[in-house]
Design a protein around this motif. Sequence first.
Motif, PDB file in Angstrom:
ATOM      1  N   ASN A 106      18.476 -18.551 114.774  1.00  0.00           N
ATOM      2  CA  ASN A 106      18.885 -17.165 115.223  1.00  0.00           C
ATOM      3  C   ASN A 106      20.141 -17.276 116.009  1.00  0.00           C
ATOM      4  O   ASN A 106      19.772 -17.496 117.300  1.00  0.00           O
ATOM      5  CB  ASN A 106      17.728 -16.401 115.881  1.00  0.00           C
ATOM      6  CG  ASN A 106      18.234 -14.844 116.093  1.00  0.00           C
ATOM      7  OD1 ASN A 106      19.307 -14.576 115.965  1.00  0.00           O
ATOM      8  ND2 ASN A 106      17.203 -14.194 116.660  1.00  0.00           N
ATOM      9  N   HIS A 144      19.619 -14.342 107.617  1.00  0.00           N
ATOM     10  CA  HIS A 144      18.286 -13.976 107.589  1.00  0.00           C
ATOM     11  C   HIS A 144      18.143 -12.441 108.409  1.00  0.00           C
ATOM     12  O   HIS A 144      17.183 -12.049 108.853  1.00  0.00           O
ATOM     13  CB  HIS A 144      17.560 -15.089 108.156  1.00  0.00           C
ATOM     14  CG  HIS A 144      16.464 -15.247 107.007  1.00  0.00           C
ATOM     15  ND1 HIS A 144      16.150 -16.637 106.815  1.00  0.00           N
ATOM     16  CD2 HIS A 144      15.913 -14.397 106.260  1.00  0.00           C
ATOM     17  CE1 HIS A 144      15.255 -16.469 105.723  1.00  0.00           C
ATOM     18  NE2 HIS A 144      14.961 -15.177 105.382  1.00  0.00           N
ATOM     19  N   LEU A 146      18.978 -11.466 111.218  1.00  0.00           N
ATOM     20  CA  LEU A 146      18.447 -11.472 112.552  1.00  0.00           C
ATOM     21  C   LEU A 146      19.475 -11.068 113.605  1.00  0.00           C
ATOM     22  O   LEU A 146      20.287 -11.667 113.699  1.00  0.00           O
ATOM     23  CB  LEU A 146      17.985 -12.812 112.939  1.00  0.00           C
ATOM     24  CG  LEU A 146      16.877 -13.548 111.999  1.00  0.00           C
ATOM     25  CD1 LEU A 146      16.677 -14.922 112.334  1.00  0.00           C
ATOM     26  CD2 LEU A 146      15.577 -12.861 112.393  1.00  0.00           C
ATOM     27  N   GLN A 148      18.873  -9.478 116.707  1.00  0.00           N
ATOM     28  CA  GLN A 148      18.035  -9.249 118.033  1.00  0.00           C
ATOM     29  C   GLN A 148      17.971 -10.435 118.689  1.00  0.00           C
ATOM     30  O   GLN A 148      17.232 -11.606 117.831  1.00  0.00           O
ATOM     31  CB  GLN A 148      16.841  -8.518 117.565  1.00  0.00           C
ATOM     32  CG  GLN A 148      17.002  -6.987 117.189  1.00  0.00           C
ATOM     33  CD  GLN A 148      15.662  -6.219 116.909  1.00  0.00           C
ATOM     34  OE1 GLN A 148      14.625  -6.905 116.277  1.00  0.00           O
ATOM     35  NE2 GLN A 148      15.588  -4.890 117.233  1.00  0.00           N
ATOM     36  N   SER A 167      23.196  -5.558 109.055  1.00  0.00           N
ATOM     37  CA  SER A 167      21.861  -6.488 108.938  1.00  0.00           C
ATOM     38  C   SER A 167      20.632  -6.008 109.074  1.00  0.00           C
ATOM     39  O   SER A 167      19.639  -6.352 108.720  1.00  0.00           O
ATOM     40  CB  SER A 167      22.150  -7.460 110.210  1.00  0.00           C
ATOM     41  OG  SER A 167      23.328  -8.109 110.239  1.00  0.00           O
ATOM     42  N   TRP A 174       9.482  -8.679 111.454  1.00  0.00           N
ATOM     43  CA  TRP A 174       9.186 -10.193 111.002  1.00  0.00           C
ATOM     44  C   TRP A 174       8.773 -11.007 112.555  1.00  0.00           C
ATOM     45  O   TRP A 174       9.496 -11.382 113.398  1.00  0.00           O
ATOM     46  CB  TRP A 174      10.452 -10.966 110.847  1.00  0.00           C
ATOM     47  CG  TRP A 174      10.500 -12.147 109.748  1.00  0.00           C
ATOM     48  CD1 TRP A 174       9.235 -13.026 109.800  1.00  0.00           C
ATOM     49  CD2 TRP A 174      11.426 -13.115 109.606  1.00  0.00           C
ATOM     50  NE1 TRP A 174       9.568 -13.991 108.969  1.00  0.00           N
ATOM     51  CE2 TRP A 174      11.080 -14.026 109.104  1.00  0.00           C
ATOM     52  CE3 TRP A 174      12.965 -12.683 109.443  1.00  0.00           C
ATOM     53  CZ2 TRP A 174      11.971 -15.083 108.383  1.00  0.00           C
ATOM     54  CZ3 TRP A 174      13.876 -13.659 108.816  1.00  0.00           C
ATOM     55  CH2 TRP A 174      13.098 -14.791 108.342  1.00  0.00           C
ATOM     56  N   TYR A 177      10.376 -14.252 114.182  1.00  0.00           N
ATOM     57  CA  TYR A 177      11.695 -14.332 114.722  1.00  0.00           C
ATOM     58  C   TYR A 177      11.808 -13.315 115.774  1.00  0.00           C
ATOM     59  O   TYR A 177      12.908 -13.024 116.304  1.00  0.00           O
ATOM     60  CB  TYR A 177      12.813 -14.378 113.675  1.00  0.00           C
ATOM     61  CG  TYR A 177      12.927 -15.794 113.010  1.00  0.00           C
ATOM     62  CD1 TYR A 177      13.017 -16.790 113.643  1.00  0.00           C
ATOM     63  CD2 TYR A 177      12.228 -16.069 111.553  1.00  0.00           C
ATOM     64  CE1 TYR A 177      13.200 -18.138 113.131  1.00  0.00           C
ATOM     65  CE2 TYR A 177      12.277 -17.198 111.131  1.00  0.00           C
ATOM     66  CZ  TYR A 177      12.692 -18.272 111.604  1.00  0.00           C
ATOM     67  OH  TYR A 177      12.612 -19.395 111.361  1.00  0.00           O
ATOM     68  N   LEU A 179      11.856 -10.113 115.176  1.00  0.00           N
ATOM     69  CA  LEU A 179      12.473  -9.121 114.576  1.00  0.00           C
ATOM     70  C   LEU A 179      11.721  -7.807 114.326  1.00  0.00           C
ATOM     71  O   LEU A 179      10.821  -7.895 113.793  1.00  0.00           O
ATOM     72  CB  LEU A 179      13.312  -9.453 113.067  1.00  0.00           C
ATOM     73  CG  LEU A 179      13.938  -8.661 112.444  1.00  0.00           C
ATOM     74  CD1 LEU A 179      15.124  -9.409 111.670  1.00  0.00           C
ATOM     75  CD2 LEU A 179      13.355  -7.482 111.439  1.00  0.00           C
TER      76      LEU A 179
END
Length: 331
Positions: A106, A144, A146, A148, A167, A174, A177, A179
Amino acid sequence: MIECIFTIDYEIYGNGEGSLKELVYEPAERLRTIFRKWNARFVAFVEVAELEMIEAKCTDSAIDLIKCQIRDFHKEGFELGLHLHPWWYNARHKNGGWIPDYSEYNLCTLPMGRIVQIIDRSIAYLRRVLGLVNFMPLSYRAGHLLFQPTRTVANVLAERGVKIDSSVYKGGLWHHYHLDYRRALKNGYFWKFTDDVNEPDLQGILLEIPIHTQMVPTQKMFTTKRIGLQHKGSSTTQTGKKMLNRVKDFLRFRYPLKFDLCQMSLKELIGIVDEVFLEDQQNPTLFRPIVAIGHTKDLVDFETLKLFLSYLEKKRIPLSTFQSVYPRCIF
Ligand SMILES: [Zn+2]
């Protein structure tokens, strides 16, 4: 007023498996032919980190075809967005395969200095491929999806001249991660932001035009088409904790279904458009850009795509790009 923006993530599998010719060049070529026929353009989110590493290690002879295709896209008015899988930059090539550096999965959680390094390197590579020293992509899509914690990456991108992010998928969650795009569900079709991509901010430094989603009962996620495609590209590194977190992500009554050109059936694609169409009839003056996502590696069902483009034409919904909608989204 609805416009549809087709975005395609231009990349091989995230774990480094697959060939550029089969998973990127050939499907993108077929897509280009279809769009040309419709006199329309799409946005190619070019994952630059893998291309730079593949070129540096000479691991795929199709890299020259890819670079040529990117230049052609640009010349022909297809829009190039910046897409970044940061785990590629420290990847090692061993015994014929890639070992990605997942500690850099990330971008948003990396130290500021590393974020600057990676973003500058990715833009520099795109410029070298195009042979244009001043080229700056208008839009960005995180690896992916991401984005944040948002602030640092948003600032670095905005300082470089990027204007749009795509995004967010509203309702996204999620755990593994950290998210969480559920708070974005209350937002409109686009918004400005600075500190948190979920939070509209009138003075924001970037514009979010999210990947369109539809909240559906969770069991609807598991269609044969979607499961088949996900299985094809599944990562081999599913730890117990990661899997448990994924199960937690699905323990919801409703789940965000992404407006995905490759994973949705024709019925689902039409269902998404019809829902926005009904809303639009209530208030046709509101501008509704809706972003569809797809991946070159998943592009196999071109018949569905063609039927869907015909449906959009019948509904008089134009195919658009970020470049074309941007002036109508800033206020
Ligand atoms: Zn990607």
